[in-house]
Motif scaffolding. Structure first.
Motif, PDB file in Angstrom:
ATOM      1  N   GLN A 177       0.816  -1.201   0.000  1.00  0.00           N
ATOM      2  CA  GLN A 177       0.000   0.000   0.000  1.00  0.00           C
ATOM      3  C   GLN A 177       0.857   1.262   0.000  1.00  0.00           C
ATOM      4  OE1 GLN A 177      -2.327  -0.250   3.570  1.00  0.00           O
ATOM      5  NE2 GLN A 177      -3.839  -1.634   2.675  1.00  0.00           N
ATOM      6  N   ILE A 178       0.325   2.298  -0.627  1.00  0.00           N
ATOM      7  CA  ILE A 178       0.864   3.651  -0.517  1.00  0.00           C
ATOM      8  C   ILE A 178      -0.250   4.511   0.071  1.00  0.00           C
ATOM      9  CG2 ILE A 178       1.822   5.637  -1.731  1.00  0.00           C
ATOM     10  CD1 ILE A 178       2.776   3.712  -3.910  1.00  0.00           C
ATOM     11  N   ASN A 179       0.031   5.180   1.199  1.00  0.00           N
ATOM     12  CA  ASN A 179      -1.012   5.930   1.904  1.00  0.00           C
ATOM     13  C   ASN A 179      -0.560   7.355   2.194  1.00  0.00           C
ATOM     14  OD1 ASN A 179      -2.898   3.579   2.565  1.00  0.00           O
ATOM     15  ND2 ASN A 179      -0.969   2.866   3.466  1.00  0.00           N
ATOM     16  N   ALA A 180      -1.537   8.251   2.253  1.00  0.00           N
ATOM     17  CA  ALA A 180      -1.301   9.627   2.688  1.00  0.00           C
ATOM     18  C   ALA A 180      -2.467  10.044   3.576  1.00  0.00           C
ATOM     19  CB  ALA A 180      -1.179  10.566   1.491  1.00  0.00           C
ATOM     20  N   SER A 181      -2.192  10.898   4.558  1.00  0.00           N
ATOM     21  CA  SER A 181      -3.246  11.335   5.467  1.00  0.00           C
ATOM     22  C   SER A 181      -2.971  12.741   5.966  1.00  0.00           C
ATOM     23  CB  SER A 181      -3.376  10.384   6.660  1.00  0.00           C
ATOM     24  OG  SER A 181      -2.215  10.430   7.469  1.00  0.00           O
ATOM     25  N   TYR A 182      -4.047  13.404   6.382  1.00  0.00           N
ATOM     26  CA  TYR A 182      -3.908  14.703   7.056  1.00  0.00           C
ATOM     27  C   TYR A 182      -4.759  14.668   8.307  1.00  0.00           C
ATOM     28  CZ  TYR A 182      -3.662  19.597   8.193  1.00  0.00           C
ATOM     29  OH  TYR A 182      -3.428  20.775   8.852  1.00  0.00           O
ATOM     30  N   LYS A 183      -4.178  15.108   9.430  1.00  0.00           N
ATOM     31  CA  LYS A 183      -4.880  15.109  10.712  1.00  0.00           C
ATOM     32  C   LYS A 183      -4.810  16.505  11.323  1.00  0.00           C
ATOM     33  CE  LYS A 183      -3.689  10.266  11.367  1.00  0.00           C
ATOM     34  NZ  LYS A 183      -2.821   9.307  12.064  1.00  0.00           N
ATOM     35  N   LEU A 184      -5.960  16.972  11.785  1.00  0.00           N
ATOM     36  CA  LEU A 184      -6.047  18.291  12.403  1.00  0.00           C
ATOM     37  C   LEU A 184      -6.615  18.149  13.800  1.00  0.00           C
ATOM     38  CD1 LEU A 184      -5.822  21.371  12.167  1.00  0.00           C
ATOM     39  CD2 LEU A 184      -8.174  21.374  11.293  1.00  0.00           C
ATOM     40  N   GLY A 185      -5.872  18.597  14.788  1.00  0.00           N
ATOM     41  CA  GLY A 185      -6.345  18.548  16.162  1.00  0.00           C
ATOM     42  C   GLY A 185      -7.415  19.595  16.414  1.00  0.00           C
ATOM     43  N   ILE A 186      -8.449  19.230  17.137  1.00  0.00           N
ATOM     44  CA  ILE A 186      -9.516  20.179  17.456  1.00  0.00           C
ATOM     45  C   ILE A 186      -9.495  20.553  18.943  1.00  0.00           C
ATOM     46  CG2 ILE A 186     -10.984  19.391  15.583  1.00  0.00           C
ATOM     47  CD1 ILE A 186     -12.562  17.758  17.591  1.00  0.00           C
ATOM     48  N   MET A 187      -8.634  19.910  19.685  1.00  0.00           N
ATOM     49  CA  MET A 187      -8.530  20.172  21.121  1.00  0.00           C
ATOM     50  C   MET A 187      -7.344  21.092  21.389  1.00  0.00           C
ATOM     51  SD  MET A 187      -8.108  17.293  24.099  1.00  0.00           S
ATOM     52  CE  MET A 187      -7.899  17.746  25.815  1.00  0.00           C
ATOM     53  N   ASN A 188      -7.527  22.064  22.253  1.00  0.00           N
ATOM     54  CA  ASN A 188      -6.461  22.974  22.634  1.00  0.00           C
ATOM     55  C   ASN A 188      -5.404  22.215  23.428  1.00  0.00           C
ATOM     56  OD1 ASN A 188      -4.850  25.121  23.326  1.00  0.00           O
ATOM     57  ND2 ASN A 188      -6.436  26.242  24.428  1.00  0.00           N
ATOM     58  N   MET A 189      -4.158  22.213  22.919  1.00  0.00           N
ATOM     59  CA  MET A 189      -3.088  21.479  23.592  1.00  0.00           C
ATOM     60  C   MET A 189      -2.483  22.242  24.767  1.00  0.00           C
ATOM     61  SD  MET A 189      -1.013  19.602  20.502  1.00  0.00           S
ATOM     62  CE  MET A 189      -0.008  18.715  21.694  1.00  0.00           C
ATOM     63  N   LEU A 190      -2.788  23.540  24.879  1.00  0.00           N
ATOM     64  CA  LEU A 190      -2.261  24.316  25.993  1.00  0.00           C
ATOM     65  C   LEU A 190      -2.970  23.931  27.281  1.00  0.00           C
ATOM     66  CD1 LEU A 190      -1.973  27.879  24.411  1.00  0.00           C
ATOM     67  CD2 LEU A 190      -0.162  26.194  24.738  1.00  0.00           C
TER      68      LEU A 190
END
Length: 214
Positions: A177-190
């Motif tokens: 397999q060849i895979n690509a992904s994008y992930k965006l955090g919605i929780m404040n890490m501070l």
């Protein structure tokens, strides 16, 4: 009459067991999984932190995936990965690096399409949850542990991170397999400063995997 009651009782016990065994066999036949390795680049999106900029740098991820084919074109998949991420940070001319090590679970609902040559194309989306093992900021020869508690029991960052993910993959007939992904955090890490500002991560990944199973 007693024989009839006994037959009905045995039937009520055996039929559910047979049905359950049949369902389990079908599920096992549709399970798949395998290893995965990726390169990633990551940065952060800030609000209410004047002059702070984030630049993407290269890291890596390793782990595996397991999935269940629900139909010819639909599957549910779970990715289990350990990430090493690096992001550049700059504020008021001072440059440093944010280094992160953590584990992550991602659940994808994926659509699959078999191509004319037997290869497969897949597109998926779903939530993820990550937990940081280590987070450090390095600048001017100094290293700051961002999970270390202060006198009030607070830490600069929280290790928990949740968000949304998108993925696209191409699978050859051999299972590669060849895979690509994008992930965006919605929780404040501070943590210590979360009431005054926010910090959310974004990660772009690309890599290879190998599928075992159907």
């Amino acid at each position: 009459m007693k024989k009839l009651v006994l037959i009905l009782a045995l039937t009520s016990i055996l039929i559910p067991q047979v049905n359950a065994q049949g369902i389990m066999k079908r599920m096992m036949a549709n399970l798949y999984g395998g290893p995965k390795i990726e390169a990633n680049i990551s940065n952060f999106f800030f609000s209410d932190i004047p002059g702070l900029e984030s630049k993407m740098k290269i890291g890596g991820s390793v782990g595996g995936f397991i999935g269940l084919r629900m139909s010819e074109h639909f599957a549910i998949q779970e990715d289990i990965l350990v990430h090493y991420k690096v992001s550049g940070l700059e504020q008021n001319g001072i440059k440093g690096d944010f280094e992160y090590l953590g584990a992550e679970l991602t659940f994808y609902a994926t659509g699959n399409w078999k191509l004319y040559n037997g290869d497969r194309l897949s597109i998926g989306a779903g939530p993820f949850a990550g937990y940081g093992i280590s987070a450090k900021y390095k600048a001017d020869g100094k290293e700051t542990d961002l999970y270390e508690k202060d006198g009030n029991g607070d830490t600069p960052l929280t290790p928990l991170n949740i968000g949304a993910a998108l993925t696209v993959g191409y699978e050859f007939k051999c299972g590669l397999q060849i895979n690509a992904s994008y992930k965006l955090g919605i929780m404040n890490m501070l943590d210590s400063y979360k009431t005054n500002a926010s910090m959310r991560p974004g990660t772009l990944s690309a890599g290879i995997g190998y599928r075992f199973g159907k």
